[in-house]
Design a protein around this motif. Sequence first.
Motif, mmCIF file in Angstrom:
data_model
loop_
_atom_site.group_PDB
_atom_site.id
_atom_site.type_symbol
_atom_site.label_atom_id
_atom_site.label_comp_id
_atom_site.label_asym_id
_atom_site.label_seq_id
_atom_site.Cartn_x
_atom_site.Cartn_y
_atom_site.Cartn_z
ATOM 1 N N PRO A 146 0.649 -1.353 -0.267
ATOM 2 C CA PRO A 146 0.200 0.130 -0.289
ATOM 3 C C PRO A 146 0.605 1.447 -0.015
ATOM 4 C CG PRO A 146 0.881 -1.316 1.992
ATOM 5 C CD PRO A 146 0.530 -2.044 0.963
ATOM 6 N N SER A 147 1.747 1.164 0.102
ATOM 7 C CA SER A 147 3.161 2.217 0.548
ATOM 8 C C SER A 147 3.909 3.161 -1.272
ATOM 9 C CB SER A 147 4.320 2.436 1.255
ATOM 10 O OG SER A 147 5.113 0.945 1.254
ATOM 11 N N ILE A 148 3.116 2.206 -1.968
ATOM 12 C CA ILE A 148 4.231 2.866 -3.355
ATOM 13 C C ILE A 148 2.905 2.571 -4.528
ATOM 14 C CG2 ILE A 148 5.366 1.496 -4.860
ATOM 15 C CD1 ILE A 148 6.687 -0.409 -3.650
ATOM 16 N N ASP A 149 2.959 3.398 -4.646
ATOM 17 C CA ASP A 149 2.103 3.581 -6.194
ATOM 18 C C ASP A 149 2.413 3.040 -7.527
ATOM 19 O OD1 ASP A 149 0.960 4.687 -8.203
ATOM 20 O OD2 ASP A 149 0.969 6.483 -8.266
ATOM 21 N N SER A 150 2.481 1.679 -8.039
ATOM 22 C CA SER A 150 3.075 1.329 -8.933
ATOM 23 C C SER A 150 2.106 1.095 -10.899
ATOM 24 C CB SER A 150 3.156 -0.094 -8.248
ATOM 25 O OG SER A 150 1.744 -1.480 -8.318
ATOM 26 N N TYR A 196 11.531 9.388 -3.292
ATOM 27 C CA TYR A 196 12.791 8.694 -2.606
ATOM 28 C C TYR A 196 12.163 7.056 -2.375
ATOM 29 C CZ TYR A 196 17.138 6.483 -2.123
ATOM 30 O OH TYR A 196 18.471 5.200 -2.353
ATOM 31 N N ALA A 197 11.658 7.379 -1.197
ATOM 32 C CA ALA A 197 11.051 6.979 -0.296
ATOM 33 C C ALA A 197 10.027 5.255 -0.981
ATOM 34 C CB ALA A 197 10.080 7.520 0.737
ATOM 35 N N GLN A 198 9.386 5.651 -2.276
ATOM 36 C CA GLN A 198 9.138 4.407 -2.826
ATOM 37 C C GLN A 198 9.485 3.872 -3.980
ATOM 38 O OE1 GLN A 198 4.509 5.331 -4.654
ATOM 39 N NE2 GLN A 198 4.801 7.229 -3.570
ATOM 40 N N LYS A 199 11.164 4.760 -3.942
ATOM 41 C CA LYS A 199 11.834 3.446 -5.402
ATOM 42 C C LYS A 199 12.777 2.544 -4.148
ATOM 43 C CE LYS A 199 16.521 4.886 -6.871
ATOM 44 N NZ LYS A 199 16.652 4.103 -8.585
ATOM 45 N N LEU A 218 13.061 11.973 3.156
ATOM 46 C CA LEU A 218 12.924 13.475 3.138
ATOM 47 C C LEU A 218 12.227 14.020 2.021
ATOM 48 C CD1 LEU A 218 16.227 14.660 5.058
ATOM 49 C CD2 LEU A 218 13.792 14.645 5.778
ATOM 50 N N ARG A 219 11.525 14.887 1.626
ATOM 51 C CA ARG A 219 10.719 15.674 1.186
ATOM 52 C C ARG A 219 12.115 16.152 0.208
ATOM 53 N NH1 ARG A 219 5.400 16.779 -0.183
ATOM 54 N NH2 ARG A 219 5.124 16.136 2.208
ATOM 55 N N GLY A 220 12.126 15.859 -1.338
ATOM 56 C CA GLY A 220 12.935 16.034 -2.216
ATOM 57 C C GLY A 220 14.422 15.478 -2.504
ATOM 58 N N VAL A 221 14.299 14.659 -1.875
ATOM 59 C CA VAL A 221 15.396 13.670 -2.164
ATOM 60 C C VAL A 221 15.194 12.722 -3.535
ATOM 61 C CG1 VAL A 221 16.964 11.913 -1.035
ATOM 62 C CG2 VAL A 221 16.114 13.384 0.661
ATOM 63 N N ILE A 222 15.959 12.578 -4.368
ATOM 64 C CA ILE A 222 15.935 12.086 -5.223
ATOM 65 C C ILE A 222 16.970 10.399 -5.056
ATOM 66 C CG2 ILE A 222 14.919 13.573 -6.699
ATOM 67 C CD1 ILE A 222 18.088 13.480 -8.220
ATOM 68 N N GLY A 223 17.401 10.071 -4.064
ATOM 69 C CA GLY A 223 18.864 9.754 -4.114
ATOM 70 C C GLY A 223 19.639 9.315 -2.743
ATOM 71 N N VAL A 224 20.450 8.365 -2.424
ATOM 72 C CA VAL A 224 21.190 8.269 -1.624
ATOM 73 C C VAL A 224 22.591 7.936 -2.353
ATOM 74 C CG1 VAL A 224 21.290 7.829 0.960
ATOM 75 C CG2 VAL A 224 19.161 8.957 0.380
ATOM 76 N N SER A 225 23.890 8.014 -1.460
ATOM 77 C CA SER A 225 24.854 7.440 -1.815
ATOM 78 C C SER A 225 25.575 7.040 -0.605
ATOM 79 C CB SER A 225 26.369 7.720 -2.665
ATOM 80 O OG SER A 225 25.361 8.309 -4.008
ATOM 81 N N ASN A 226 25.313 6.204 0.402
ATOM 82 C CA ASN A 226 26.219 5.796 1.468
ATOM 83 C C ASN A 226 27.695 5.251 1.409
ATOM 84 O OD1 ASN A 226 26.503 5.077 4.397
ATOM 85 N ND2 ASN A 226 24.666 3.907 5.444
#
Length: 215
Positions: free
Chosen positions: A18-22, A43-46, A131-139
């Motif tokens: 339910p948390s993803i718009d697939s 990004y959270a859905q990705k 967070l709103r606005g995030v498109i990716g994260v490099s750890n």
Amino acid sequence: MNDKSVRQNVIDALDWEPSIDSAHIGVAVDRGVAVLSGHVPNYAQKAAAERIAKRVKGVAAIVDEITVRYPGSSTHRDEDIAARAVQALNWDVFLPDNVVQVKVSKGWITLSGELDWDYQRHAAEAAVRNLRGVIGVSNQISLKRHVSPADVSHRIEDALKRDASVEAARIRVSASDGKVTLEGKVHSLHEREAVERAVWAAPGVHSVVDHLAIG
């Protein structure tokens, strides 16, 4: 299980969440490698789509080509994203203060610094990815090198035996100077990740070489 069945199972798993718009996520499977494409609104859905696909039986690897498209004309300045990220890290109880550094470029967050444990590294990423606005994260956070206990291999093997999602008898573990090498077989990508989580929880581990085969 053939690729057609695996593909349909991935699609069904994404539709069920339910948390993803697939609606705009595409799935292709070739010899067990699932390729996710299309776009999602954050990004959270990705990240969630990749995590769910990994749990599907028959998936041996993931190629995530999903892009993040924020709806409408919504734009977010890198300075604002960075400020929210720093605040989120400071509020996280698993993280020491002022240790993780944040850099933001066109919505992409890069985390750096040095922590004691792998779970802290994952906590830092989890703190910023929604967070709103995030498109990716490099750890890029590294781990401090602790002196490894002489019985680190035995501790890891015992941890694997306790994990209900892991068939420990099929896995061989060797450790040297904080580097752990895994060999053997697992039944799924999900089981391989469970093994890696158990290994990273051992004291003194700073790197893992995963030679586990799926089959």
